[in-house]
Design a protein around this motif. Structure first.
Motif, mmCIF file in Angstrom:
data_model
loop_
_atom_site.group_PDB
_atom_site.id
_atom_site.type_symbol
_atom_site.label_atom_id
_atom_site.label_comp_id
_atom_site.label_asym_id
_atom_site.label_seq_id
_atom_site.Cartn_x
_atom_site.Cartn_y
_atom_site.Cartn_z
ATOM 1 N N PHE A 170 -0.801 5.771 18.534
ATOM 2 C CA PHE A 170 -1.797 6.005 17.500
ATOM 3 C C PHE A 170 -1.371 7.067 16.491
ATOM 4 O O PHE A 170 -1.437 6.863 15.299
ATOM 5 C CB PHE A 170 -3.138 6.386 18.135
ATOM 6 C CG PHE A 170 -3.613 5.362 19.119
ATOM 7 C CD1 PHE A 170 -4.129 4.156 18.702
ATOM 8 C CD2 PHE A 170 -3.492 5.590 20.472
ATOM 9 C CE1 PHE A 170 -4.546 3.192 19.594
ATOM 10 C CE2 PHE A 170 -3.913 4.643 21.389
ATOM 11 C CZ PHE A 170 -4.437 3.441 20.953
ATOM 12 N N PHE A 171 -0.953 8.242 16.980
ATOM 13 C CA PHE A 171 -0.526 9.304 16.079
ATOM 14 C C PHE A 171 0.248 10.349 16.874
ATOM 15 O O PHE A 171 0.187 10.381 18.100
ATOM 16 C CB PHE A 171 -1.710 9.946 15.349
ATOM 17 C CG PHE A 171 -2.717 10.601 16.254
ATOM 18 C CD1 PHE A 171 -2.585 11.933 16.609
ATOM 19 C CD2 PHE A 171 -3.802 9.893 16.738
ATOM 20 C CE1 PHE A 171 -3.507 12.543 17.441
ATOM 21 C CE2 PHE A 171 -4.725 10.496 17.570
ATOM 22 C CZ PHE A 171 -4.573 11.822 17.929
ATOM 23 N N ASP A 172 0.944 11.203 16.149
ATOM 24 C CA ASP A 172 1.730 12.264 16.772
ATOM 25 C C ASP A 172 0.809 13.437 17.111
ATOM 26 O O ASP A 172 0.274 14.096 16.231
ATOM 27 C CB ASP A 172 2.842 12.717 15.817
ATOM 28 C CG ASP A 172 3.728 13.799 16.400
ATOM 29 O OD1 ASP A 172 3.458 14.253 17.535
ATOM 30 O OD2 ASP A 172 4.699 14.195 15.734
ATOM 31 N N HIS A 173 0.612 13.674 18.403
ATOM 32 C CA HIS A 173 -0.290 14.733 18.858
ATOM 33 C C HIS A 173 0.256 16.132 18.565
ATOM 34 O O HIS A 173 -0.438 17.123 18.759
ATOM 35 C CB HIS A 173 -0.537 14.599 20.359
ATOM 36 C CG HIS A 173 -1.309 13.376 20.716
ATOM 37 N ND1 HIS A 173 -0.740 12.124 20.792
ATOM 38 C CD2 HIS A 173 -2.611 13.208 21.003
ATOM 39 C CE1 HIS A 173 -1.647 11.243 21.123
ATOM 40 N NE2 HIS A 173 -2.799 11.869 21.263
ATOM 41 N N HIS A 174 1.500 16.220 18.118
ATOM 42 C CA HIS A 174 2.115 17.517 17.830
ATOM 43 C C HIS A 174 2.219 17.794 16.331
ATOM 44 O O HIS A 174 2.701 18.842 15.938
ATOM 45 C CB HIS A 174 3.507 17.587 18.476
ATOM 46 C CG HIS A 174 3.468 17.362 19.952
ATOM 47 N ND1 HIS A 174 2.980 18.301 20.832
ATOM 48 C CD2 HIS A 174 3.825 16.300 20.703
ATOM 49 C CE1 HIS A 174 3.044 17.825 22.057
ATOM 50 N NE2 HIS A 174 3.549 16.618 22.015
ATOM 51 N N ASP A 175 1.771 16.867 15.511
ATOM 52 C CA ASP A 175 1.833 17.018 14.065
ATOM 53 C C ASP A 175 0.628 17.852 13.595
ATOM 54 O O ASP A 175 -0.515 17.400 13.688
ATOM 55 C CB ASP A 175 1.816 15.641 13.405
ATOM 56 C CG ASP A 175 1.828 15.703 11.889
ATOM 57 O OD1 ASP A 175 1.902 16.811 11.317
ATOM 58 O OD2 ASP A 175 1.764 14.620 11.263
ATOM 59 N N PRO A 176 0.872 19.072 13.089
ATOM 60 C CA PRO A 176 -0.242 19.940 12.676
ATOM 61 C C PRO A 176 -1.168 19.291 11.652
ATOM 62 O O PRO A 176 -2.380 19.491 11.688
ATOM 63 C CB PRO A 176 0.460 21.164 12.084
ATOM 64 C CG PRO A 176 1.817 21.170 12.693
ATOM 65 C CD PRO A 176 2.168 19.725 12.929
ATOM 66 N N LYS A 177 -0.612 18.504 10.727
ATOM 67 C CA LYS A 177 -1.456 17.839 9.720
ATOM 68 C C LYS A 177 -2.407 16.845 10.387
ATOM 69 O O LYS A 177 -3.580 16.749 10.017
ATOM 70 C CB LYS A 177 -0.581 17.116 8.696
ATOM 71 C CG LYS A 177 0.204 18.040 7.797
ATOM 72 C CD LYS A 177 1.076 17.248 6.855
ATOM 73 C CE LYS A 177 2.030 18.149 6.101
ATOM 74 N NZ LYS A 177 2.966 17.383 5.282
ATOM 75 N N MET A 178 -1.919 16.113 11.364
ATOM 76 C CA MET A 178 -2.750 15.126 12.051
ATOM 77 C C MET A 178 -3.826 15.821 12.892
ATOM 78 O O MET A 178 -4.976 15.388 12.913
ATOM 79 C CB MET A 178 -1.898 14.222 12.934
ATOM 80 C CG MET A 178 -2.700 13.133 13.634
ATOM 81 S SD MET A 178 -3.681 12.075 12.550
ATOM 82 C CE MET A 178 -2.436 11.124 11.754
#
Length: 83
Positions: free
Chosen positions: A64-72
């Motif tokens: 679904f998405f990168d859990h480590h990406d601060p923007k996300m």
């Protein structure tokens, strides 16, 4: 294929795998038949080979998405706060 081996659903195999790893899952359902299936994971045990096979399925990547990406993370937090 592991579910077929034990005559259990994928969800039951996952619940049993977690249980055998001493992780207590919080399974939720409003359907009585699903509640019973969740309980039915206590009367069988996955083999060591099956436990290892399931472990290899973790690719360490979210679909679904990168859990480590601060923007996300910020984006998700903003959506959560609105509710």
């Amino acid at each position: 294929s592991i579910g077929d081996k034990y005559n259990m659903s994928v969800a039951q195999i996952v619940l049993r795998w977690l249980y055998q790893r001493d992780i207590i899952p919080l399974a939720k359902s409003v359907k009585p038949e699903r509640m019973q299936q969740n309980i039915d994971v206590l009367d069988f045990e996955l083999s060591d080979e099956d436990m290892e096979q399931i472990k290899t399925l973790d690719t360490n990547q979210s679909q679904f998405f990168d859990h480590h990406d601060p923007k996300m993370i910020k984006w998700m937090a903003e959506r959560t706060i609105e509710y």
